[in-house]
Write an enzyme that holds these catalytic residues in place. Structure first.
Site, PDB file in Angstrom:
ATOM      1  N   GLU A  35     -66.410 -20.645  42.391  1.00 38.20           N
ATOM      2  CA  GLU A  35     -65.725 -19.343  42.439  1.00 38.20           C
ATOM      3  C   GLU A  35     -65.688 -18.704  41.032  1.00 38.20           C
ATOM      4  O   GLU A  35     -65.367 -19.395  40.052  1.00 38.20           O
ATOM      5  CB  GLU A  35     -64.285 -19.581  42.912  1.00 38.20           C
ATOM      6  CG  GLU A  35     -63.427 -18.328  43.009  1.00 38.20           C
ATOM      7  CD  GLU A  35     -61.962 -18.654  43.331  1.00 38.20           C
ATOM      8  OE1 GLU A  35     -61.505 -19.787  43.037  1.00 38.20           O
ATOM      9  OE2 GLU A  35     -61.274 -17.766  43.864  1.00 38.20           O
ATOM     10  N   LYS A 106     -62.879 -13.020  49.767  1.00 38.68           N
ATOM     11  CA  LYS A 106     -61.812 -14.027  49.916  1.00 38.68           C
ATOM     12  C   LYS A 106     -60.610 -13.423  50.647  1.00 38.68           C
ATOM     13  O   LYS A 106     -60.078 -12.392  50.240  1.00 38.68           O
ATOM     14  CB  LYS A 106     -61.409 -14.524  48.529  1.00 38.68           C
ATOM     15  CG  LYS A 106     -60.395 -15.652  48.504  1.00 38.68           C
ATOM     16  CD  LYS A 106     -60.169 -16.067  47.041  1.00 38.68           C
ATOM     17  CE  LYS A 106     -59.165 -17.180  46.879  1.00 38.68           C
ATOM     18  NZ  LYS A 106     -58.925 -17.498  45.452  1.00 38.68           N
ATOM     19  N   CYS A 141     -61.724 -21.244  47.730  1.00 38.89           N
ATOM     20  CA  CYS A 141     -60.584 -21.834  47.004  1.00 38.89           C
ATOM     21  C   CYS A 141     -59.292 -21.891  47.832  1.00 38.89           C
ATOM     22  O   CYS A 141     -59.175 -22.691  48.746  1.00 38.89           O
ATOM     23  CB  CYS A 141     -60.402 -21.065  45.688  1.00 38.89           C
ATOM     24  SG  CYS A 141     -59.501 -22.001  44.416  1.00 38.89           S
TER      25      CYS A 141
HETATM   26  O1  LIG Z   1     -54.176 -23.536  46.001  1.00 42.04           O
HETATM   27  C1  LIG Z   1     -54.299 -23.958  44.860  1.00 42.04           C
HETATM   28  O2  LIG Z   1     -53.649 -24.916  44.428  1.00 42.04           O
HETATM   29  C2  LIG Z   1     -55.290 -23.341  43.926  1.00 42.04           C
HETATM   30  C3  LIG Z   1     -55.836 -22.056  44.454  1.00 42.04           C
HETATM   31  C4  LIG Z   1     -56.593 -21.311  43.428  1.00 42.04           C
HETATM   32  O3  LIG Z   1     -56.687 -21.714  42.310  1.00 42.04           O
HETATM   33  C5  LIG Z   1     -57.297 -20.081  43.783  1.00 42.04           C
HETATM   34  O4  LIG Z   1     -57.381 -19.721  44.960  1.00 42.04           O
HETATM   35  O5  LIG Z   1     -57.816 -19.435  42.861  1.00 42.04           O
END
Ligand SMILES: O=C(O)CCC(=O)C(=O)O
Length: 253
Positions: A35, A106, A141
């Site tokens: 990402e 996303k 993510c």
């Molecule tokens: O859910 C998490 O602990 C990390 C999520 C994250 O870093 C993101 O989505 O950018």
């Protein structure tokens, strides 16, 4: 490719090195990048200047590298400057001819200790894509924490979930657990590609994993930047579902 996103290294150098690594792959590969690996998933003060359109310079460079190597390339995500003026955290998938085959904005934006929820628009569409590696289901993510999204991808035929991330080290055990959980409950492969190193002072978790439909970890990286490779046989999805037909017992949905 678990890239070490060291934002002190100039963007042009990081792009060139990543494209070099992509071009080293052979033509029967699906290559996955993390990402926001070029702008930085945590350096959100720079997102506005780093925003690009879907035919911008990063997309073009990735398309050329995919074509040169003859690989399917999930290029991780960019900060997309949408036609509506909003920014989106958008993943790009290229075919071996360099054509852009899919984009995914996303859906679940991270708002806890990141500026994402304030600065990026939410994606609205689930995306699946037929490839020689099976039908991919795209997520990014934080999406990994929302199992209902993956059930919807499953219902659209996903066999291989691809999840680029910039997941911090302090919650890396959640990452490993959730990647396996999504594989077990949906009987799919999960290709979860994280960043390594440190971004904007935040240690990244690494531990990219390839998980099979039984929940076994086929390959896992450590905390450092590296290219992780694994061989996957998509026929295992149907075999797992036939051998242990738990999905047939769903009562909701
Ligand atoms: O859910 C998490 O602990 C990390 C999520 C994250 O870093 C993101 O989505 O950018």
């Amino acid at each position: 490719m678990q890239l070490d996103v060291d934002l002190s290294v100039p963007k042009a150098d990081r792009l060139a090195e990543t494209l070099r690594l992509v071009r080293e792959r052979a033509d029967d590969h699906l290559v996955v990048l993390p990402e926001l690996w070029l702008p930085g998933g945590w350096d959100y003060a720079r997102w506005d200047e780093d925003a690009e359109t879907l035919d911008g310079p990063t997309a073009q460079a990735l398309a050329e590298a995919a074509r040169d190597a003859g690989v399917w390339l999930h290029g991780g995500s960019i900060v997309e400057r949408g036609d509506d003026g909003a920014h989106y955290n958008t993943s790009l998938v290229f075919g071996p001819d360099g054509a852009l085959r899919a984009t995914y904005r996303k859906i679940h934006r991270f708002g806890f200790d990141s500026g994402e929820a304030a600065l990026m628009g939410p994606g609205a569409d689930l995306v699946t894509l037929a490839t020689p590696f099976g039908t991919l289901g795209l997520a990014t993510c934080y999406d990994l924490r929302f199992p209902e999204m993956f059930r919807l991808l499953l219902d659209r035929g996903a066999e291989v979930l691809v999840v680029p991330a910039a997941w911090p080290a302090r919650r890396v055990e959640h990452w490993r657990l959730l990647a396996r959980a999504r594989a077990v409950e949906n009987q799919v492969f999960v290709l979860a590609c994280n960043t390594a190193g440190s971004q904007a002072g935040l240690a990244q978790g690494g531990h990219s994993v390839v998980v099979d439909p039984w929940g076994e970890i086929v390959a896992e990286a450590g905390p450092e930047g590296r290219v992780l490779t694994a061989e996957i046989d998509t026929a295992l999805v149907a075999k797992t579902r036939a051998d242990f037909p738990v999905l047939k017992d769903r009562r909701v949905g």
